[in-house]
Design a protein around this motif. Structure first.
Motif, PDB file in Angstrom:
ATOM      1  N   ILE F   3     -27.515   0.573  -2.647  1.00  0.00           N
ATOM      2  CA  ILE F   3     -28.100   1.912  -2.813  1.00  0.00           C
ATOM      3  C   ILE F   3     -29.204   1.830  -3.856  1.00  0.00           C
ATOM      4  N   ARG F   4     -30.427   2.143  -3.439  1.00  0.00           N
ATOM      5  CA  ARG F   4     -31.546   2.111  -4.389  1.00  0.00           C
ATOM      6  C   ARG F   4     -31.950   3.550  -4.712  1.00  0.00           C
ATOM      7  N   PRO F   5     -31.526   4.096  -5.854  1.00  0.00           N
ATOM      8  CA  PRO F   5     -31.860   5.490  -6.186  1.00  0.00           C
ATOM      9  C   PRO F   5     -33.365   5.676  -6.395  1.00  0.00           C
ATOM     10  N   LEU F   6     -33.857   6.856  -6.042  1.00  0.00           N
ATOM     11  CA  LEU F   6     -35.269   7.175  -6.196  1.00  0.00           C
ATOM     12  C   LEU F   6     -35.529   7.835  -7.549  1.00  0.00           C
TER      13      LEU F   6
ATOM     14  N   GLU G  57     -42.489   7.748  -1.584  1.00  0.00           N
ATOM     15  CA  GLU G  57     -41.789   6.500  -1.858  1.00  0.00           C
ATOM     16  C   GLU G  57     -40.969   6.039  -0.656  1.00  0.00           C
ATOM     17  N   VAL G  58     -40.706   6.964   0.289  1.00  0.00           N
ATOM     18  CA  VAL G  58     -39.939   6.577   1.469  1.00  0.00           C
ATOM     19  C   VAL G  58     -40.897   6.329   2.628  1.00  0.00           C
ATOM     20  N   ILE G  89     -34.357  13.658  -1.474  1.00  0.00           N
ATOM     21  CA  ILE G  89     -33.815  12.361  -1.053  1.00  0.00           C
ATOM     22  C   ILE G  89     -33.370  11.636  -2.311  1.00  0.00           C
ATOM     23  N   ALA G  91     -31.610   8.548  -2.526  1.00  0.00           N
ATOM     24  CA  ALA G  91     -31.643   7.092  -2.596  1.00  0.00           C
ATOM     25  C   ALA G  91     -31.972   6.514  -1.226  1.00  0.00           C
ATOM     26  N   ILE G  92     -32.488   5.288  -1.245  1.00  0.00           N
ATOM     27  CA  ILE G  92     -32.699   4.509  -0.029  1.00  0.00           C
ATOM     28  C   ILE G  92     -31.536   3.520   0.064  1.00  0.00           C
TER      29      ILE G  92
END
Lengths: 95, 95, 95, 95, 95, 95, 95
Positions: F3-6, G57-58, G89, G91-92
């Protein structure tokens, strides 16, 4: 009658809700889904809004998705329109 | 009596609601639609409002659509007026 | 006793509500319309308010229309006054 | 005990409510008017508050009118004080 | 266990409420006044908070008056602490 | 799954609540204190958030105290995590 | 039909909720957990939003975790989508 919206406001006209569901059954008004798509009728000049420069991104004729409940409903020449801020327009749709 | 609105405020006078519907039936007051159109009577000088420079875009005599419930109702010389901020004026109407 | 308002505040004194209606009937207090007009008694120096420079536009002796319920009521030397921010003054009236 | 308020805060001490009305009748506590006047006891240094520079305009000994319900009541050495922001002080009174 | 508060936060420890009133009567817990004084235990580094530079004005060991209900209560090593923002500290007390 | 948080968001994993109180009695779930401590699992890149530059102060592995109810609970690979903004982290704990 | 989101908005499509729990029992719809994961379908151009520069960023195809209840649900070509701001959003996810 021509409506010239001020600042970052846009005049839109909602698409009519489909009278029938996929199965061909005609629905009474209350059961129909609230349409959220509309056509842009008039676009304000943009400019300074609450101290921020707003550039208008939509143009007359654009098909748009707008935030339900946003804006003010008005009636002009027997037609219903909505005046809302451009920031209440979520997306432009290319059919 | 002359009313000089301050800052970004505008004095407007609502159009009278039509006394009859299309079919010619005279409606009692409560059933009439709340009018949202008005004529601009006085315009403030604009200037700094909450730290933002506001330029007045409406002028005396303009027919405008305004945000329902916005502003303050006042009575002067036996007439009813509304004082509201220019940002509560949605559009200018050209009849 | 002298009241010196701070910042963008203004001391006003409400006009007395008319004791009689047009037809000459004296109304009990509760039925009288809440007056919204007042005279400016003292004016603050303006200056920085919440990070914005405020320039005072009203002056002592001005007749003003103010936003109902705005400000704080105070009693001084047996008289009632209201202290409010200049931004709660809607317009200056020239009688 | 000395109270040094931080930032734009001010320590004030309310004036005692008059124990008698004009007619000389002693009122029970609940019927007395909530006093809104106070004396300034301590003044904070001012400075940056929420990103805005605040300059202190009141000084120790000033008689002030303050916004009812504003600030926090504290008790120190058996006395009641209020700590509030300078922006909750409406005016300085010169008796 | 050491608690290092972030940004403009401060760790404080409330003073115990006095067990007796002046007359020497021991009060049950519910009747005791909620204490609003505390000692500063840890101080955050300050810096940019919501886009504003915050400089820490309190230091470890300071006796402070803080805004009732402000901050978060935590328990560490069997002791109760409150973590709050410096802006919820009203004043420093010199006993 | 990673999980890469923004932006200024942080992924944390709550510490398990102690199953027993000091006296050794096992508590049913509802009676257990809501834990407020957690370990940092992933840290977003920081950067511009609502127009303010945010620099990340916590790092993976930090033990932190966070604001109860802050953030969003998520489940990943059968584990529960919370994603919250760094500003909802109150302090770093050194055990 | 192509949806082009405006400003910092993103069109996402929720992942279907798993039809079975770990034990293999098929759950009725109401008992299924609300999915919070989605795939990014369209990404707005970013730019000035409320006076702040927003950089996207996404990108299309990203698997993301989003804030429950955020955004507006829309239906297009018989499919359900959500339009939300990038700031909703969290997290990725890299599966």
């Amino acid at each position: 009658m021509k409506i010239r919206p001020l600042a970052d406001r846009v005049v839109i006209k909602k698409f009519e809700a489909e009278e029938k569901t996929a199965s061909g059954i005609v629905l009474p008004t209350a059961a129909k889904e609230q349409p959220q798509m509309a056509e842009v009728i008039e676009v304000g000049p943009g400019g300074m809004v609450d101290g921020n420069e707003v550039k208008m991104e939509v143009k007359v004729g654009d098909k748009v998705i707008f935030s339900k409940y946003a804006g003010n409903e008005i009636k002009a020449d027997g037609e219903n329109y909505i005046i809302l801020r451009q920031s209440d327009i979520l997306a432009i749709v290319e059919l």
